[in-house]
Design an enzyme around this catalytic site. Structure first.
Site, PDB file in Angstrom:
ATOM      1  N   THR A 167       0.849  -1.151  -0.071  1.00  0.00           N
ATOM      2  CA  THR A 167       0.007  -0.021  -0.062  1.00  0.00           C
ATOM      3  C   THR A 167       1.084   1.261   0.079  1.00  0.00           C
ATOM      4  O   THR A 167       1.988   1.138   0.393  1.00  0.00           O
ATOM      5  CB  THR A 167      -0.713  -0.174   1.384  1.00  0.00           C
ATOM      6  OG1 THR A 167      -1.699  -0.834   1.021  1.00  0.00           O
ATOM      7  CG2 THR A 167      -1.518   1.277   1.674  1.00  0.00           C
ATOM      8  N   ARG A 195     -14.430  -6.754   0.113  1.00  0.00           N
ATOM      9  CA  ARG A 195     -13.695  -6.535   1.500  1.00  0.00           C
ATOM     10  C   ARG A 195     -12.970  -4.995   1.533  1.00  0.00           C
ATOM     11  O   ARG A 195     -12.526  -4.832   0.293  1.00  0.00           O
ATOM     12  CB  ARG A 195     -12.528  -7.566   1.732  1.00  0.00           C
ATOM     13  CG  ARG A 195     -11.628  -7.367   2.850  1.00  0.00           C
ATOM     14  CD  ARG A 195     -10.446  -6.620   2.441  1.00  0.00           C
ATOM     15  NE  ARG A 195      -9.503  -6.656   3.664  1.00  0.00           N
ATOM     16  CZ  ARG A 195      -8.324  -6.028   3.434  1.00  0.00           C
ATOM     17  NH1 ARG A 195      -8.009  -5.137   2.668  1.00  0.00           N
ATOM     18  NH2 ARG A 195      -7.483  -5.891   4.824  1.00  0.00           N
ATOM     19  N   VAL A 196     -13.415  -4.333   2.420  1.00  0.00           N
ATOM     20  CA  VAL A 196     -12.668  -2.989   2.624  1.00  0.00           C
ATOM     21  C   VAL A 196     -11.538  -3.201   3.611  1.00  0.00           C
ATOM     22  O   VAL A 196     -11.907  -3.726   4.925  1.00  0.00           O
ATOM     23  CB  VAL A 196     -13.620  -1.960   2.736  1.00  0.00           C
ATOM     24  CG1 VAL A 196     -13.077  -0.643   2.963  1.00  0.00           C
ATOM     25  CG2 VAL A 196     -14.514  -1.752   1.626  1.00  0.00           C
ATOM     26  N   GLY A 197     -10.476  -2.455   3.276  1.00  0.00           N
ATOM     27  CA  GLY A 197      -9.514  -2.610   4.611  1.00  0.00           C
ATOM     28  C   GLY A 197      -9.417  -1.288   5.218  1.00  0.00           C
ATOM     29  O   GLY A 197     -10.388  -0.530   5.187  1.00  0.00           O
ATOM     30  N   THR A 218       0.276   1.347   6.739  1.00  0.00           N
ATOM     31  CA  THR A 218       0.250   0.184   5.681  1.00  0.00           C
ATOM     32  C   THR A 218       0.229  -1.074   6.699  1.00  0.00           C
ATOM     33  O   THR A 218       0.980  -1.173   7.944  1.00  0.00           O
ATOM     34  CB  THR A 218       1.233   0.299   4.702  1.00  0.00           C
ATOM     35  OG1 THR A 218       1.211  -0.766   3.973  1.00  0.00           O
ATOM     36  CG2 THR A 218       2.591   0.506   5.189  1.00  0.00           C
TER      37      THR A 218
END
Ligand code: ASP
Length: 300
Positions: A167, A195-197, A218
């Protein structure tokens, strides 16, 4: 000043050079924005676009693929002067999701758009959409194939080379004394569609407030989300801790509470920075009047 990261994980030897080159180029480009009197918000956008365009990183084209073999991107940008923020989640047809996030920040009363609605908003605000195939590269097709052979979630080595966290993020301070933060990601390899992180969630992977600090993280997103780590860290700076100390404590907190791993960058309105990671390596670069510095490890 501008400080960027390009992921925190066990970056293998043969990938060190491209990571260093990528973060340094992003910081240098963003520094030109600041040098010309541009805002911290414009500088972080410039830095993140540069890294989204660089296939080394898990952002924009070249990102990890989800279980369905598709790129699904999340990004957030936040302005410390006004607390305005813009975020996108699960977009599949935007080459530079940070640009869409910035448009939300500047042109929408809302903060967060996901999926088709985010893409529609982006298109209506002058951002050209692309096909998902344009974002997919062969390296990632192969990486997904390998991941599917193993039970990725059960893999014993949390810092194994396939557990990459590439990221990207940036924090900046401008001549007006304002700070801003941005984070952009393709998320985790072989993730479930939808999916959202942490990266695009306000206060989790990104946060900025002139009263405290600008923060980008990250790493393994689920633990970071549960701890609302970026806001947690900014609050420490607001209550008097130096950014470097707050950065180190955040990683300690992440590890001790939830066995999480990752990295974090911080800047406050006094230009003090913090950089920390509890992974073997983290790509970072900082650019100030004094010049550019980049590295792959922060000691201590
Ligand atoms: N934090 C990101 C996520 O979980 C992954 C990363 O930082 O590379 O989506």
């Amino acid at each position: 000043m501008i400080l960027v990261h390009g992921g925190a994980w066990a970056i293998p030897e043969d990938m060190v050079e491209p990571h260093l080159r990528g973060v340094k180029a992003a910081a240098d480009e963003a520094w030109q924005v600041l040098r010309r009197g541009g805002s911290s918000l414009d500088a972080i956008e410039t830095a993140v676009v540069a890294m989204e365009e660089d296939e080394t990183f898990d952002a924009g084209r070249g990102s990890f693929l989800n279980m369905d073999g598709r790129v699904q991107l999340d990004a957030l940008v936040m302005d410390g002067a006004t607390l305005r923020a813009g975020g996108v989640g699960c977009v599949e047809h935007i080459r530079n999701p940070i640009r869409a996030a910035k448009k939300i920040l500047t042109e929408s009363p809302h903060v967060y758009f996901v999926g088709a609605g985010a893409e529609r908003f982006a298109q209506e605000h002058g951002i050209e959409l692309c096909s998902n195939d344009d974002l997919v590269i062969e390296r990632e097709v192969e990486r997904l194939r390998e991941a599917k052979k193993q039970d990725y979630l059960q893999m014993p080595d949390e810092f194994g080379p396939t557990r990459s966290h590439d990221t990207v993020g940036a924090v900046a301070l401008d001549a007006e004394g304002n700070i801003a933060a941005a984070t952009s990601t393709g998320g985790t390899l072989n993730k479930a569609p939808g999916r959202v992180g942490d990266s695009s969630l306000i206060g989790c992977g990104c946060y900025a407030d002139n009263r405290s600090a600008a923060v980008s993280t990250t790493g393994w997103g689920e633990p970071m989300m549960k701890l609302v780590l970026a806001k947690w860290t900014a609050d420490r700076v607001e209550s008097g801790q130096a950014p470097q100390e707050a950065a180190q404590q955040a990683l300690y907190y992440l590890k001790s509470r939830l066995n999480g791993h990752g990295g974090i960058i911080i800047v406050d309105t006094r230009g003090r920075i913090g950089i920390a990671h509890n992974t073997p390596r983290m790509a970072w670069a900082v650019c100030t009047k004094q010049g550019t510095k980049a590295g792959i490890v922060i000691e201590g």
